[in-house]
Design a protein around this motif. Structure first.
Motif, PDB file in Angstrom:
ATOM      1  N   ASP A 300       0.862  -1.183   0.000  1.00 46.87           N
ATOM      2  CA  ASP A 300       0.000   0.000   0.000  1.00 46.87           C
ATOM      3  C   ASP A 300       0.895   1.229   0.000  1.00 46.87           C
ATOM      4  OD1 ASP A 300      -1.841   1.994   0.308  1.00 46.87           O
ATOM      5  OD2 ASP A 300      -2.498   1.404   2.313  1.00 46.87           O
ATOM      6  N   PHE A 301       1.063   1.829  -1.187  1.00 47.51           N
ATOM      7  CA  PHE A 301       1.954   2.976  -1.313  1.00 47.51           C
ATOM      8  C   PHE A 301       1.218   4.318  -1.243  1.00 47.51           C
ATOM      9  CE2 PHE A 301       3.849  -0.414  -4.050  1.00 47.51           C
ATOM     10  CZ  PHE A 301       4.952  -0.684  -3.261  1.00 47.51           C
ATOM     11  N   ASP A 302      -0.060   4.330  -1.619  1.00 45.40           N
ATOM     12  CA  ASP A 302      -0.709   5.601  -1.911  1.00 45.40           C
ATOM     13  C   ASP A 302      -1.948   5.942  -1.090  1.00 45.40           C
ATOM     14  OD1 ASP A 302       1.130   6.062  -4.082  1.00 45.40           O
ATOM     15  OD2 ASP A 302       0.005   4.571  -5.226  1.00 45.40           O
ATOM     16  N   SER A 303      -2.514   4.981  -0.394  1.00 45.44           N
ATOM     17  CA  SER A 303      -3.773   5.268   0.292  1.00 45.44           C
ATOM     18  C   SER A 303      -3.528   6.098   1.555  1.00 45.44           C
ATOM     19  CB  SER A 303      -4.492   3.971   0.662  1.00 45.44           C
ATOM     20  OG  SER A 303      -3.973   3.426   1.869  1.00 45.44           O
ATOM     21  N   ASP A 304      -4.602   6.608   2.123  1.00 45.45           N
ATOM     22  CA  ASP A 304      -4.511   7.383   3.360  1.00 45.45           C
ATOM     23  C   ASP A 304      -4.045   6.523   4.536  1.00 45.45           C
ATOM     24  OD1 ASP A 304      -5.418   9.568   1.988  1.00 45.45           O
ATOM     25  OD2 ASP A 304      -7.521   9.299   2.565  1.00 45.45           O
ATOM     26  N   LYS A 305      -4.192   5.205   4.384  1.00 45.64           N
ATOM     27  CA  LYS A 305      -3.802   4.293   5.467  1.00 45.64           C
ATOM     28  C   LYS A 305      -2.361   3.795   5.336  1.00 45.64           C
ATOM     29  CE  LYS A 305      -8.511   2.559   6.186  1.00 45.64           C
ATOM     30  NZ  LYS A 305      -9.379   1.344   6.200  1.00 45.64           N
ATOM     31  N   ALA A 306      -1.665   4.206   4.273  1.00 52.02           N
ATOM     32  CA  ALA A 306      -0.285   3.754   4.062  1.00 52.02           C
ATOM     33  C   ALA A 306       0.598   4.187   5.228  1.00 52.02           C
ATOM     34  CB  ALA A 306       0.253   4.321   2.753  1.00 52.02           C
ATOM     35  N   TYR A 307       1.397   3.269   5.749  1.00 47.10           N
ATOM     36  CA  TYR A 307       2.225   3.603   6.908  1.00 47.10           C
ATOM     37  C   TYR A 307       3.600   2.930   6.903  1.00 47.10           C
ATOM     38  CZ  TYR A 307       1.076  -1.057   8.694  1.00 47.10           C
ATOM     39  OH  TYR A 307       0.944  -2.420   8.829  1.00 47.10           O
ATOM     40  N   ARG A 308       3.840   1.987   5.958  1.00 42.88           N
ATOM     41  CA  ARG A 308       5.130   1.282   6.006  1.00 42.88           C
ATOM     42  C   ARG A 308       5.740   0.962   4.650  1.00 42.88           C
ATOM     43  NH1 ARG A 308       4.243  -5.149   6.944  1.00 42.88           N
ATOM     44  NH2 ARG A 308       2.161  -5.395   6.021  1.00 42.88           N
ATOM     45  N   ASP A 309       4.993   1.128   3.546  1.00 50.00           N
ATOM     46  CA  ASP A 309       5.471   0.732   2.225  1.00 50.00           C
ATOM     47  C   ASP A 309       6.011   1.929   1.449  1.00 50.00           C
ATOM     48  OD1 ASP A 309       4.763  -1.903   2.683  1.00 50.00           O
ATOM     49  OD2 ASP A 309       2.728  -1.623   1.922  1.00 50.00           O
ATOM     50  N   VAL A 310       7.197   1.734   0.871  1.00 54.88           N
ATOM     51  CA  VAL A 310       7.875   2.796   0.118  1.00 54.88           C
ATOM     52  C   VAL A 310       8.178   2.278  -1.284  1.00 54.88           C
ATOM     53  CG1 VAL A 310       9.915   4.271  -0.037  1.00 54.88           C
ATOM     54  CG2 VAL A 310       8.914   3.736   2.212  1.00 54.88           C
ATOM     55  N   ALA A 311       7.794   3.025  -2.316  1.00 54.32           N
ATOM     56  CA  ALA A 311       8.119   2.673  -3.701  1.00 54.32           C
ATOM     57  C   ALA A 311       9.142   3.669  -4.237  1.00 54.32           C
ATOM     58  CB  ALA A 311       6.861   2.678  -4.562  1.00 54.32           C
ATOM     59  N   HIS A 312      10.320   3.169  -4.606  1.00 47.31           N
ATOM     60  CA  HIS A 312      11.341   4.005  -5.249  1.00 47.31           C
ATOM     61  C   HIS A 312      11.388   3.577  -6.712  1.00 47.31           C
ATOM     62  CE1 HIS A 312      14.896   6.588  -5.408  1.00 47.31           C
ATOM     63  NE2 HIS A 312      15.439   5.667  -6.190  1.00 47.31           N
ATOM     64  N   ILE A 313      10.848   4.406  -7.587  1.00 46.99           N
ATOM     65  CA  ILE A 313      10.722   4.046  -9.003  1.00 46.99           C
ATOM     66  C   ILE A 313      12.000   4.427  -9.746  1.00 46.99           C
ATOM     67  CG2 ILE A 313       9.328   4.266 -11.085  1.00 46.99           C
ATOM     68  CD1 ILE A 313       7.939   2.943  -8.661  1.00 46.99           C
ATOM     69  N   SER A 314      12.771   3.412 -10.093  1.00 46.51           N
ATOM     70  CA  SER A 314      14.037   3.616 -10.814  1.00 46.51           C
ATOM     71  C   SER A 314      14.557   2.241 -11.213  1.00 46.51           C
ATOM     72  CB  SER A 314      15.064   4.321  -9.919  1.00 46.51           C
ATOM     73  OG  SER A 314      15.575   3.432  -8.925  1.00 46.51           O
ATOM     74  N   THR A 315      15.687   2.226 -11.910  1.00 48.68           N
ATOM     75  CA  THR A 315      16.355   0.948 -12.125  1.00 48.68           C
ATOM     76  C   THR A 315      16.857   0.444 -10.773  1.00 48.68           C
ATOM     77  OG1 THR A 315      18.567   1.887 -12.442  1.00 48.68           O
ATOM     78  CG2 THR A 315      17.141   1.724 -14.397  1.00 48.68           C
ATOM     79  N   CYS A 316      17.084  -0.841 -10.682  1.00 48.58           N
ATOM     80  CA  CYS A 316      17.550  -1.411  -9.412  1.00 48.58           C
ATOM     81  C   CYS A 316      18.930  -0.872  -9.037  1.00 48.58           C
ATOM     82  CB  CYS A 316      17.569  -2.933  -9.504  1.00 48.58           C
ATOM     83  SG  CYS A 316      15.926  -3.659  -9.695  1.00 48.58           S
TER      84      CYS A 316
END
Length: 376
Positions: A300-316
């Protein structure tokens, strides 16, 4: 409230009856893990919806900087990495889904129903050909590990890596310095292969498998004639049970999280465990319907309840370099990559020189052999 709770309990019971959990099979630990994933679904749905579990917010910010501060805090001592084909693309190995150039496009002649089928044991037993065609392309020794591979080695050297769970069969994690209990290779490894028959499971070494792969033979057991597949027989569920409950940080890199039961592992960590995705696109997000029902296993990256998930959009590689920079490790990581690539190049040069010398000696010996005498 009591009525709602009773209704939810009834719903769960109906779900468990109409959609029974997958039976365990002695023939495949993957089936066992898939069944466990379904059990997790019911357990998480029950506890989340009824509020029978609480989660502490660990990250002060849902960014790469927040993850770096958490690692530096000293509270993060057990990091698990889950990796897929995306961590090897910069080594020259194509990923699965790139149009025209991806591995899936190259394997279309085998009529795969979907890309990930190539790694599923049931499909392999019926159609082993595409797996071994891929194995020939990715055989060890043809590629060098990437920045991402060496970032995981750095985590190991600093005592932070609990284990790496890999979907890859290219063995680049091993070349980078992860070995033995550092690794769970979900789809096998060339270093050891086994008969897939539960009653046999005879082990074969790397040289035996290499001969089979490059002669385009489908490897079959000398003892029982069943298929032989790269990979070691391990109690996968055992590793799940000892690793994920103790995980302080889950780092997911270069995978679409679409192959089960591997994808379901993201839900095995505790509810307070932060999860970092480094990928070219967001993956592993919970189905919106599941979210409405209270199931919190997916990302859960985007909802109001998000509290622990981080998305880093890039090459590895770029993501690992960015995280290493925030941790003060960037120079160390770049030097490690430079030294290891130089060592691999030097080793390859010596091996090729030795092969050329052997071939020349063989040719010289053949030309010097006396011609057979002709009968008068």
């Amino acid at each position: 409230q009591p009525f709602t709770s009773l209704l939810l309990v009834q719903t769960l019971v109906l779900m468990s009856v109409s959609c029974p959990l997958q039976e365990q099979s002695d023939d495949s630990s993957e089936e066992e893990a898939a069944g466990d994933t379904e059990m997790d679904f019911l357990r998480n749905l029950f506890s989340s919806t009824l509020g029978l579990g609480s989660a502490d917010k660990v990250l002060d910010e849902l960014t790469l900087e927040g993850v770096a501060r958490y690692i530096q805090s000293g509270k993060c001592k057990n990091i698990i990495c889950m990796v897929g084909a995306g961590i090897s693309t910069s080594a020259g190995i194509p990923d699965f889904r790139s149009p025209g150039t991806g591995l899936y496009a190259n394997l279309q002649k085998y009529n795969l129903p979907y890309p990930e089928a190539i790694f599923q044991i049931d499909y392999f037993k019926k159609h082993p050909e595409p797996f071994f065609a891929l194995a020939k392309e990715l055989y060890p020794g043809q590629f060098k590990p990437t920045v991402c591979h060496y970032f995981m080695k750095l985590l190991k050297d600093k005592g932070l890596l609990r284990r790496c769970y890999s979907q890859n069969i290219d063995t680049l994690e091993r070349v980078a310095g992860l070995e033995g209990d550092d690794l769970i290779e979900a789809h096998g490894t060339f270093y050891t292969s086994h008969c897939v028959s539960f009653c046999c499971r005879k082990e074969y070494n790397l040289d035996w498998m290499k001969v089979k792969i490059f002669s385009d033979d489908i490897p079959r057991c000398d003892k029982c004639s069943s298929l032989v597949k790269p990979g070691r027989w391990i109690s996968v569920s055992f590793y799940f049970s000892i690793d994920f409950p103790r995980c302080d940080l889950l780092i997911v890199m270069g995978t679409s999280l679409q192959v089960q039961p591997f994808a379901g592992l993201v839900s095995r960590v505790s509810k307070s465990c932060p999860r970092l995705l480094i990928n070219m696109e967001k993956a592993g997000q919970a189905d919106p319907l599941f979210g409405l029902m209270g199931f919190g296993g997916g990302m859960d990256f985007d909802s109001d309840k998000a509290y622990r998930d981080v998305a880093h959009i890039s090459t590895c590689d770029d993501g690992c370099l960015a995280l290493a920079d925030l941790l003060g490790w960037k120079a160390e990581l770049e030097e490690l990559v430079k030294q290891e690539h130089a060592r691999i190049d030097s080793q390859d040069k010596k091996e090729k020189a030795s092969e050329s010398k052997g071939a020349a000696a063989k040719a010289s010996s053949a030309s010097a052999a006396p011609e057979p005498k002709k009968e008068e």
